[in-house]
Write an enzyme that holds these catalytic residues in place. Sequence first.
Site, PDB file in Angstrom:
ATOM      1  CG  ASP A   1      -4.287  -2.067   0.714  1.00  0.00           C
ATOM      2  OD1 ASP A   1      -3.165  -2.570   0.831  1.00  0.00           O
ATOM      3  OD2 ASP A   1      -4.653  -1.056   1.348  1.00  0.00           O
TER       4      ASP A   1
ATOM      5  CB  SER B   1      -0.978  -0.053   1.165  1.00  0.00           C
ATOM      6  OG  SER B   1      -2.094   0.772   0.952  1.00  0.00           O
TER       7      SER B   1
END
Length: 318
Positions: free
Chosen positions: A200, A45
């Site tokens: 993610d 991320s």
Amino acid sequence: MTTRRALAIGCGGTLGLAWTAVALSELERALDWDVRDAHTLVGTSAGAELVAAIGSGRSTADLLAALDHEPGADSLLTGHLDTHPGHLPRFPAIGVPAWGLVRAGIRGGSAYTAVAGLLPRGSADASWLRAFGEVLADPATGWTIHPDTLIVAADARTGRRVAFGDADAPSADLGDAVAASWAIPGWFPPVGIGGRSYVDGGAVSSVSADLLLGREVDEVVVVAPMTTHGGVPGTGLSRLERLLRSQMTRGLDREVAMLRDAGIRVIRVEPGADELAAMGPNFMDIARREAAIVAARRALPARVAAAVRAADTAGATA
């Protein structure tokens, strides 16, 4: 003997990225080390943004200069870091695209992973992340110039983590990989790579430090803005953030234990109460970025020194 030192940077949104840049600077000073020399880079991320930059030759000083808007700062970094998707997600689209996270959460005993799988399709625009990776990438390879940069996402259908850049992972351009690693469920839509959809990687593991097992490293430096070993109490909306943080911390605890059991030294750096108070409950609130950097600069010299001492102690008692 030369230490084969890896760097693993976890998720953390806008504020976690800024805090991490300060942490990396302090680690370089404490260890007399340039993070660009890491044997392996792992990013998830916001951590994916950072390892993409580091793996493409940008220094920690470059990152801090861009965050501080210093004269002559790298224009690519400054422009990217000043672009922001908003401090709250847009109204979601129809559909629940990451059901695989529900299974992964149940399988791994992670409530936050299972809940992430129930979130609707995000509608934020990830083009700024793709553009960042595209400009950073080596034109010859479409990836970083660093020989071992891993960017972690999760397969939306299976919930399994994929480390783009690894020999066993699907081929991906750097921009797509960063966008996939940043595709927060409910905020951004999944990213298609090689006929599959990815979200993610932080929805499964905040850092994925355990992916370094078997990669012939002696030491792992973990920088984890979304975990805090031992916990920090919260009030008001911060209680929700602390609930998520506590679950991510337990996951990192397990990963660090696995690395240490394998004989790998681990230096683990996380924010404490002062930094978390400056950040507030929303890790995407860019209005708090300057305050978060100030708090990080005040707290991290002692925190990094303590993390190095703790690693020495753990190694001595292993």
